[in-house]
Scaffold this motif. Structure first.
Motif, PDB file in Angstrom:
ATOM      1  N   LEU A 158     -19.247 -40.854  10.441  1.00 46.69           N
ATOM      2  CA  LEU A 158     -18.018 -41.232  10.374  1.00 46.69           C
ATOM      3  C   LEU A 158     -17.832 -42.707   9.729  1.00 46.69           C
ATOM      4  N   PRO A 201     -19.943 -40.129   4.652  1.00 47.19           N
ATOM      5  CA  PRO A 201     -18.791 -40.303   5.114  1.00 47.19           C
ATOM      6  C   PRO A 201     -18.002 -38.979   5.468  1.00 47.19           C
ATOM      7  N   ARG A 243     -14.435 -37.909   6.519  1.00 41.73           N
ATOM      8  CA  ARG A 243     -12.689 -38.430   6.511  1.00 41.73           C
ATOM      9  C   ARG A 243     -12.048 -37.085   6.418  1.00 41.73           C
ATOM     10  N   THR A 275      -7.446 -36.688   6.553  1.00 48.23           N
ATOM     11  CA  THR A 275      -6.019 -37.667   6.715  1.00 48.23           C
ATOM     12  C   THR A 275      -5.198 -37.553   7.931  1.00 48.23           C
ATOM     13  N   ASP A 323      -3.935 -42.554   5.322  1.00 47.62           N
ATOM     14  CA  ASP A 323      -4.967 -43.113   6.324  1.00 47.62           C
ATOM     15  C   ASP A 323      -3.801 -43.967   7.230  1.00 47.62           C
ATOM     16  N   ARG A 383     -11.901 -45.869   9.235  1.00 49.88           N
ATOM     17  CA  ARG A 383     -12.815 -45.126   8.186  1.00 49.88           C
ATOM     18  C   ARG A 383     -12.630 -43.839   8.507  1.00 49.88           C
ATOM     19  N   PHE A 384     -12.470 -43.118   9.450  1.00 49.80           N
ATOM     20  CA  PHE A 384     -12.380 -41.721   9.378  1.00 49.80           C
ATOM     21  C   PHE A 384     -10.920 -41.250   8.632  1.00 49.80           C
ATOM     22  N   PHE A 385     -10.079 -42.114   8.330  1.00 48.83           N
ATOM     23  CA  PHE A 385      -9.002 -41.507   7.700  1.00 48.83           C
ATOM     24  C   PHE A 385      -8.756 -42.039   6.218  1.00 48.83           C
ATOM     25  N   ALA A 417     -11.164 -36.138   1.471  1.00 45.66           N
ATOM     26  CA  ALA A 417     -11.172 -35.616   2.779  1.00 45.66           C
ATOM     27  C   ALA A 417     -12.262 -34.424   2.861  1.00 45.66           C
ATOM     28  N   TYR A 422     -18.741 -37.742  -1.390  1.00 50.01           N
ATOM     29  CA  TYR A 422     -18.030 -38.458  -0.578  1.00 50.01           C
ATOM     30  C   TYR A 422     -18.094 -39.902  -0.335  1.00 50.01           C
ATOM     31  N   LEU A 430     -14.340 -44.234  -1.904  1.00 55.45           N
ATOM     32  CA  LEU A 430     -13.119 -43.997  -1.188  1.00 55.45           C
ATOM     33  C   LEU A 430     -12.119 -43.890  -2.277  1.00 55.45           C
TER      34      LEU A 430
END
Length: 544
Positions: free
Chosen positions: A107, A114, A116, A118, A157, A204-206, A210, A415, A418
């Motif tokens: 994550l 990563p 991710r 939304t 995000d 960082r997760f959102f 995706a 991924y 960003l």
């Protein structure tokens, strides 16, 4: 080793082979036991079996040692003798060291690709769970989501959600009239929780790109299922984030994958380590969702296996869905432990001559009570079983090994970067900019109108002043004309008088005449006066 009908789990005390039937593998399972009893090694061996059978696997690596699945074991390892002895003891003649196709995820994007999603995909229910919101706050969060949908604004995000919540607070009165009570206090509480989530690394997760759930379902060139390993050691410091992420992943699998009924083998097997984190302090609505997903996701070909220290950590509604069970040793140190032992013993199908409750406390490391679903769907009688030795490394990878394997990943580069496309934050900022520009334009127009009004007033005042000056000038001119006229009239009168005056001759004649008249008058007056005097005196004397 993979048997034709399924995965070899281990050998029972009677010498029977414990086989996990592939057609029943999507009926879920439970691996339980105290710390240090061999749960992780059991999980590792089962994951290997699924991969060799062409079934992709997802597993959370809580302690960091499951990363060893990517590397073959070594005869020089300290544990080699133990593993070789176990293989010989259970008659696993095909046992040998081998690696597995592994894809690493993280994550935080540090130990793997990563992952991710939304904000919109997560939804208000799971976000409310993630932030520990109460029912009122969850309702306000749902209203914010609804308003974003109606206005066509994407919530990608945490920045988007913060912007949307700020907009919600500003428009609380209008939203309250449409959806129910929305208070600034509730919005403020949600915003504070978002700050805490961001501090835990939730930001960082959102975002995007995706996760494409189909990337979990890949096979390697040999037809082996990829083992997707989530680096969760750091994530365990934020247990709600960990549990909510895995629940979201299950929900995403359920919503994305097509119905397949009862396939010959699962499409994906999902191992949920430290499962108690999923259910701790979970509200009823969330527990209901978990139970629903676990119950229905098997029709999508997904098998879910919970790994936990204590079997009573899993709610009964969920535990009732777990057909394949492997129970490692439990310790009866506390009343809760004793309750767990009794509960675990009661869930197994009885086996003649085996006291399950006693056996649970006597199991060795690497030994477990096993009951698996048979081809006809019935659970097998519980049997004390020695678990097969894994073929991959038992233990973690070095940083160099992990970096090398990550560079060889089929998903390398997909991924990592960003993407920040236009979403709620930018749209609201644009609207705010437009509103600011409109307000500035209105201010400028108002100032211009005010200036025009001032100019008009000044012009009116100047016109009045000019009118007064003109009137005064006209009055002054009139007075001057009147004075001029009077002066002219006086001059004419004077001239007329002057013209009417007699000449010197006339004056002399007039003077002479006046003198003569005066003389005559005096004479006449003298005579008359004398006569009057005489008359008066005579009358007086007569009277005597």
């Amino acid at each position: 080793m993979t048997d034709a009908p399924g995965i070899f789990i281990g050998a029972g005390s009677t010498g029977s082979r414990q086989i996990l039937n592939m057609r029943r593998a999507n009926r879920h399972g439970l691996i339980a036991g105290a710390t240090g009893t061999g749960k992780t090694v059991t999980l590792q061996g089962i994951a290997e079996g699924f991969s060799r059978a062409g079934v992709p696997v997802f597993v959370a690596d809580v302690k960091g040692d499951l990363a060893g699945l990517a590397m073959a074991g070594s005869p020089t390892a300290s544990i080699h003798a133990t593993l070789a002895a176990r293989a010989a003891e259970i008659g696993d003649t095909g046992w040998s060291y081998a690696d597995n196709p592994v894809v690493f995820w993280d994550l935080f994007g540090e130990q793997g690709h990563p992952i991710r999603t939304t904000i919109s995909e997560m939804g208000p229910l799971l976000l409310g769970r993630l932030m520990g919101l109460n029912e009122v706050q969850e309702g306000v969060l749902s209203i914010a989501f609804r308003a974003a949908d109606e206005q066509g604004m994407l919530l990608l995000d945490l920045a988007d959600l913060q912007a949307m919540l700020a907009w919600t607070a500003e428009n609380a009165a209008d939203l309250s009239a449409r959806y129910g009570n929305v208070t600034r206090a509730s919005v403020g509480a949600i915003q504070r929780q978002l700050l805490q989530l961001e501090g835990q690394g939730g930001d960082r997760f959102f975002g995007e790109p995706a996760l494409d759930i189909h990337d979990f379902l890949g096979l390697d060139e040999q037809g082996r299922g990829r083992i997707n390993i989530l680096a969760a050691d750091r994530l365990m410091a934020a247990p709600k984030l960990y549990a909510t992420f895995l629940l979201w992943l299950l929900s995403e699998l359920f919503e994305t994958l097509p119905e397949v009924g009862d396939p010959d083998k699962p499409k994906l097997v999902f191992f949920f380590d430290e499962a108690h984190l999923l259910f701790d302090d979970a509200p009823k609505a969330l527990n209901d969702k978990i139970e629903q997903v676990v119950r229905l996701i098997r029709s999508k070909g997904v098998g879910v296996y919970f790994i936990t220290q204590n079997p009573i950590d899993v709610p009964e509604d969920v535990a009732g869905q777990l057909g394949n069970r492997i129970q490692h040793a439990l310790r009866a140190f506390t009343p809760r432990d004793q309750k767990a032992i009794r509960a675990a013993a009661e869930t197994f199908r009885a086996s003649p001559g085996l006291d399950v409750a006693t056996a649970i406390t006597e199991l060795r490391v690497g030994e477990a009570l096993v009951s698996l679903l048979q081809p006809d769907g019935a659970p097998s009688p519980v049997e004390r079983t020695l678990i097969r030795a894994p073929s991959s490394r038992v233990g973690p990878l070095t940083e160099k090994e992990r970096a090398m394997l990550r560079s060889l990943s089929p998903l390398e580069g997909k991924y990592d970067a960003l993407v920040n496309r236009e979403s709620a934050q930018e749209m609201l900022a644009a609207k705010a900019g437009d509103a600011k520009a409109a307000a500035e334009q209105a201010r400028l127009e108002a100032e211009a109108a005010k200036a025009q009004a001032e100019e008009a007033k000044a012009a009116a005042r100047q016109a009045q002043l000019d009118a007064r000056q003109r009137a005064a000038a006209e009055r002054e001119a009139a007075r001057a004309a009147a004075a001029q006229a009077r002066a002219e009239e006086r001059a004419r009168a004077a001239a007329a008088r002057e013209a009417a005056k007699p000449s010197m001759t006339e004056k002399m004649i007039h003077s002479a005449a006046r003198s003569a008249a005066s003389s005559i008058g005096r004479q006449i007056a003298g005579r008359v006066g004398s006569e009057l005097l005489r008359g008066l005196l005579g009358g007086l004397f007569k009277a005597r």
